[in-house]
Design a protein around this motif. Structure first.
Motif, PDB file in Angstrom:
ATOM      1  N   PHE A 121       0.813  -1.220   0.000  1.00 34.54           N
ATOM      2  CA  PHE A 121       0.000   0.000   0.000  1.00 34.54           C
ATOM      3  C   PHE A 121       0.847   1.271   0.000  1.00 34.54           C
ATOM      4  N   THR A 122       1.975   1.240  -0.692  1.00 32.43           N
ATOM      5  CA  THR A 122       2.841   2.423  -0.726  1.00 32.43           C
ATOM      6  C   THR A 122       2.254   3.526  -1.603  1.00 32.43           C
ATOM      7  N   GLN A 123       1.370   3.172  -2.533  1.00 31.43           N
ATOM      8  CA  GLN A 123       0.749   4.161  -3.424  1.00 31.43           C
ATOM      9  C   GLN A 123      -0.766   4.185  -3.233  1.00 31.43           C
ATOM     10  N   PHE A 124      -1.223   3.945  -2.030  1.00 26.10           N
ATOM     11  CA  PHE A 124      -2.653   3.822  -1.749  1.00 26.10           C
ATOM     12  C   PHE A 124      -3.079   4.944  -0.819  1.00 26.10           C
ATOM     13  N   ASP A 125      -4.238   5.522  -1.090  1.00 22.66           N
ATOM     14  CA  ASP A 125      -4.802   6.554  -0.231  1.00 22.66           C
ATOM     15  C   ASP A 125      -5.470   5.877   0.964  1.00 22.66           C
ATOM     16  N   PHE A 126      -4.885   6.003   2.135  1.00 16.50           N
ATOM     17  CA  PHE A 126      -5.388   5.318   3.321  1.00 16.50           C
ATOM     18  C   PHE A 126      -6.797   5.756   3.701  1.00 16.50           C
ATOM     19  N   GLU A 127      -7.234   6.876   3.199  1.00 16.20           N
ATOM     20  CA  GLU A 127      -8.604   7.330   3.449  1.00 16.20           C
ATOM     21  C   GLU A 127      -9.627   6.416   2.756  1.00 16.20           C
ATOM     22  N   LYS A 128      -9.164   5.634   1.792  1.00 17.41           N
ATOM     23  CA  LYS A 128     -10.066   4.738   1.053  1.00 17.41           C
ATOM     24  C   LYS A 128     -10.280   3.399   1.754  1.00 17.41           C
ATOM     25  N   PHE A 129      -9.578   3.175   2.865  1.00 13.25           N
ATOM     26  CA  PHE A 129      -9.827   1.959   3.624  1.00 13.25           C
ATOM     27  C   PHE A 129     -11.142   2.103   4.382  1.00 13.25           C
ATOM     28  N   THR A 130     -11.908   1.027   4.360  1.00 15.10           N
ATOM     29  CA  THR A 130     -13.193   0.987   5.063  1.00 15.10           C
ATOM     30  C   THR A 130     -13.276  -0.351   5.805  1.00 15.10           C
ATOM     31  N   PRO A 131     -14.238  -0.521   6.673  1.00 14.68           N
ATOM     32  CA  PRO A 131     -14.387  -1.840   7.309  1.00 14.68           C
ATOM     33  C   PRO A 131     -14.647  -2.953   6.290  1.00 14.68           C
ATOM     34  N   GLU A 132     -15.185  -2.610   5.126  1.00 15.00           N
ATOM     35  CA  GLU A 132     -15.485  -3.624   4.109  1.00 15.00           C
ATOM     36  C   GLU A 132     -14.242  -4.083   3.343  1.00 15.00           C
ATOM     37  N   ASN A 133     -13.196  -3.259   3.269  1.00 17.62           N
ATOM     38  CA  ASN A 133     -12.018  -3.666   2.498  1.00 17.62           C
ATOM     39  C   ASN A 133     -10.778  -3.830   3.389  1.00 17.62           C
ATOM     40  N   THR A 134     -11.033  -4.107   4.683  1.00 17.68           N
ATOM     41  CA  THR A 134      -9.953  -4.386   5.623  1.00 17.68           C
ATOM     42  C   THR A 134     -10.281  -5.670   6.391  1.00 17.68           C
ATOM     43  N   TYR A 135      -9.281  -6.210   7.008  1.00 19.50           N
ATOM     44  CA  TYR A 135      -9.435  -7.451   7.767  1.00 19.50           C
ATOM     45  C   TYR A 135      -9.898  -7.120   9.187  1.00 19.50           C
ATOM     46  N   PRO A 136     -11.019  -7.697   9.635  1.00 20.18           N
ATOM     47  CA  PRO A 136     -11.548  -7.402  10.974  1.00 20.18           C
ATOM     48  C   PRO A 136     -10.815  -8.196  12.061  1.00 20.18           C
ATOM     49  N   GLN A 137      -9.626  -7.741  12.398  1.00 15.66           N
ATOM     50  CA  GLN A 137      -8.770  -8.495  13.303  1.00 15.66           C
ATOM     51  C   GLN A 137      -9.422  -8.752  14.662  1.00 15.66           C
TER      52      GLN A 137
END
Length: 176
Positions: A121-137
């Motif tokens: 994720f070096t070229q990824f806008d972290f604002e675009k992370f949501t609960p739907e596209n992340t791992y629910p640790q």
């Protein structure tokens, strides 16, 4: 103990499915591949995971003589890493199954926090992370904790474990 191992392996399948979904969704931002071992270290795991993995490895008859000698390793290195490849990949713990993915969890201040591998994720806008596209640790860690609680309550060997006890992954090698 088998019923606990079955429940653990079912949870592991759910985690693998969630991880596979995220790997596909974020494929363009993931650098994880065979030979990358930046996150491979001697983690400590819950007794349920430890004994379930031990059970699998004994069934597979893993040849420990092919693994690196501990005296030739750096402190904290994983004893199951040989030539940048995991010798227990199919049986690896949950923490190893999720590294590199965008992990969403609550920190000590009860705030949501995001963790990713420094290579991803070096070229990824972290604002675009949501609960739907992340791992629910937290969700999966809670489920694992509850399964482990039942396991340690019924564990009848020479050692007694508390529900918060952790075992170093490297101790698996000496039990094979």
């Amino acid at each position: 103990m088998e019923k606990h191992f079955i429940a653990y392996r079912q949870l592991r399948k759910e985690i693998d499915n969630a991880s596979d979904k995220l790997l596909k969704e974020h494929a363009g931002n993931m650098q994880c591949k065979k030979g990358c071992d930046l996150c491979c270290m001697d983690y400590s795991i819950l007794p349920l995971e430890f004994y379930s993995i031990l059970d699998e490895l004994k069934t597979r008859n893993l040849n420990t003589e092919e693994l690196p000698e501990e005296e030739n390793m750096e402190e904290g290195d994983c004893v199951f890493l040989k030539n940048h490849v995991c010798a227990i990949y199919e049986s690896r713990p949950m923490i190893c199954r999720t590294h590199g993915l965008p992990l969403l969890y609550t920190n000590d201040d009860d705030e949501w926090e995001l963790s990713t591998c420094e290579l991803n994720f070096t070229q990824f806008d972290f604002e675009k992370f949501t609960p739907e596209n992340t791992y629910p640790q937290d969700k999966f860690n809670s489920e694992l904790f509850l399964l482990n609680r039942k396991f340690v309550a019924e564990f009848k060997e020479e050692i007694h474990f508390g529900e918060f006890d952790l075992l170093p992954l490297k101790k698996l090698k000496s039990k094979l």
